[in-house]
Design a protein around this motif. Structure first.
Motif, short mmCIF file in Angstrom:
data_model
loop_
_atom_site.label_atom_id
_atom_site.label_comp_id
_atom_site.label_asym_id
_atom_site.label_seq_id
_atom_site.Cartn_x
_atom_site.Cartn_y
_atom_site.Cartn_z
N ASN A 206 33.34 -43.98 -38.88
CA ASN A 206 33.81 -44.93 -37.41
C ASN A 206 34.49 -46.02 -37.85
OD1 ASN A 206 31.67 -44.61 -35.52
ND2 ASN A 206 30.56 -43.77 -37.42
N TYR A 207 35.47 -46.05 -39.51
CA TYR A 207 36.19 -46.88 -39.37
C TYR A 207 36.70 -46.70 -40.16
CZ TYR A 207 31.45 -49.12 -38.82
OH TYR A 207 30.12 -50.00 -37.58
N ALA A 208 36.87 -46.05 -41.10
CA ALA A 208 38.17 -44.91 -41.91
C ALA A 208 39.37 -45.23 -41.12
CB ALA A 208 37.69 -44.20 -42.92
N PHE A 209 40.83 -45.20 -41.16
CA PHE A 209 42.11 -44.57 -40.66
C PHE A 209 43.22 -44.86 -41.13
CE2 PHE A 209 42.30 -49.57 -41.04
CZ PHE A 209 43.45 -49.63 -41.53
N PRO A 210 44.02 -44.25 -40.76
CA PRO A 210 45.29 -43.50 -41.74
C PRO A 210 45.69 -44.78 -42.50
CG PRO A 210 45.26 -42.53 -40.23
CD PRO A 210 43.85 -43.41 -40.37
N GLY A 211 46.14 -45.45 -43.70
CA GLY A 211 46.54 -46.52 -44.54
C GLY A 211 46.01 -47.93 -44.27
N GLY A 212 45.24 -47.79 -44.26
CA GLY A 212 43.72 -48.66 -44.72
C GLY A 212 43.27 -48.83 -46.19
N LEU A 213 43.18 -49.94 -46.29
CA LEU A 213 43.07 -50.38 -47.41
C LEU A 213 41.42 -51.07 -46.83
CD1 LEU A 213 43.37 -51.11 -50.55
CD2 LEU A 213 44.33 -53.46 -49.90
N MET A 214 40.33 -50.95 -48.17
CA MET A 214 38.90 -51.01 -47.51
C MET A 214 38.30 -51.07 -49.04
SD MET A 214 36.31 -48.44 -45.48
CE MET A 214 34.33 -48.58 -47.23
N ILE A 215 37.52 -51.65 -49.43
CA ILE A 215 36.61 -51.50 -50.71
C ILE A 215 35.23 -51.53 -50.36
CG2 ILE A 215 38.84 -53.30 -51.66
CD1 ILE A 215 36.50 -55.21 -50.87
N GLY A 216 34.61 -51.76 -51.18
CA GLY A 216 32.90 -51.60 -50.40
C GLY A 216 32.02 -51.22 -51.90
N THR A 217 31.03 -51.69 -52.23
CA THR A 217 30.20 -51.62 -53.58
C THR A 217 29.41 -50.31 -53.94
OG1 THR A 217 28.89 -52.48 -51.27
CG2 THR A 217 29.84 -53.88 -53.19
N ASP A 218 30.43 -49.91 -53.44
CA ASP A 218 29.41 -48.28 -54.30
C ASP A 218 30.71 -47.43 -54.57
OD1 ASP A 218 29.15 -44.71 -53.60
OD2 ASP A 218 27.15 -46.68 -53.56
N SER A 219 30.43 -46.33 -56.12
CA SER A 219 31.70 -46.41 -56.54
C SER A 219 32.11 -44.81 -55.38
CB SER A 219 31.20 -45.44 -57.63
OG SER A 219 29.54 -44.48 -57.58
#
Length: 306
Positions: A206-219
């Motif tokens: 639902n949220y990932a896309f090519p070239g994006g930068l994301m951080i998440g509170t999980d390993s």
């Protein structure tokens, strides 16, 4: 009384009250600074939206969230500056990371320079989201500065079966879920209730896309890399900084290239590749680095495999 529409668990409410008196001076100072930055970012986004078509990064994001066109245009603008400064070709990992620099004039040096980055989104699971949301509330901002989601999956214990385990989790963690859902509604965070799915698959779909930068509170946040995204697991404090409109600080990652030739046979899986690379690098060898796979072998690996 300040947040009548947020359902605080009793233990959280008591802790919050005792902490507020200690930080109120610091909050009042930082609130104006953060509010000004958030307003500036919103104004900039609004200007961009008027001059570009508006394809949302995700159809589930709130109205007014960043668009595909604005995101890629900003990355291209940044990379034009970075290429002139470095005067060398960039890897895919570098294009994504450097494309999100807060100040593209900064000259990154792998493994040395500390970068200030602007991630596209934040994801949190229910165990780590609790303190992160409390910290965000203390900033005094009305809404999160970047698209943010909360996923209730980690507090469900697998013991008897999905139906019974979900019912138990809803009963045992009722206060936590009420707090996260009401806070999410107030501050513009997406909320995925218990039973909606595992955070990493939801993000990928639902949220990932090519070239994006994301951080998440999980390993396991790098799972979103299956769609060509640079997704990094972080602590709650880093997530709160980004949610509040501040830049995310990261030492410029080293890049380890792995050339894959041929293709996987029927008796192998992408995990076999990972285990072999981990065996070669060891934990120390991979620390502070992005492992970037390339070559014809990548073509035979599925999105979920990557």
């Amino acid at each position: 009384d300040t947040f009548p529409d947020i359902i605080f668990p009793a233990c959280v409410a008591n802790t919050l009250v005792s902490c507020l008196a200690k930080v109120i001076v610091r909050i009042s100072f930082s609130r104006t600074m953060l509010a000004n930055r958030a307003a500036a970012a919103a104004a900039k986004l609004s200007r961009g939206a008027r001059t570009m078509s508006s394809t949302p990064l995700s159809v589930l994001d709130p109205s007014g969230s960043p668009t595909v066109e604005a995101t890629y245009a900003k990355m291209a603008e940044n990379l034009e500056v970075v290429r002139k400064n470095l005067n060398r070709p960039l890897t895919l990992a570098e294009k994504i990371v450097y494309g999100h620099l807060d100040d593209p004039s900064q000259v990154p040096v792998r493994g040395e320079t500390y970068l200030k980055l602007r991630p596209d989104r934040v994801a949190m699971q229910d165990a780590t989201a609790q303190m992160a949301v409390l910290q965000f509330i203390s900033s005094g901002l009305p809404k999160v500065a970047v698209p943010t989601t909360i996923h209730c999956d980690h507090l469900i214990a697998a013991e008897k079966g999905s139906k019974d385990d979900l019912a138990t989790a809803n009963d045992v963690n009722k206060e936590v879920y009420s707090f996260l859902s009401s806070a999410g509604a107030k501050f513009g965070m997406g909320f995925w209730k218990p039973g909606s799915g595992i955070i990493h698959q939801i993000v990928l779909e639902n949220y990932a896309f090519p070239g994006g930068l994301m951080i998440g509170t999980d390993s396991h946040t790098p799972n979103a890399g299956g769609l060509g995204m640079c997704a990094v697991g972080v602590g709650g404090a880093d997530a709160v900084d980004v949610m509040a409109g501040l830049a995310w600080e990261l030492k410029a990652p080293k890049v380890i290239g792995v050339h894959l030739s041929g293709k996987l046979s029927g008796w192998t899986s992408p995990k076999d590749i990972i285990l072999k690379v981990a065996d070669i690098l060891t934990v120390k060898g991979g620390t502070g680095a992005i492992v970037e796979y390339f070559g014809e072998g990548v073509d035979s690996i599925s999105c979920t495999g990557m």
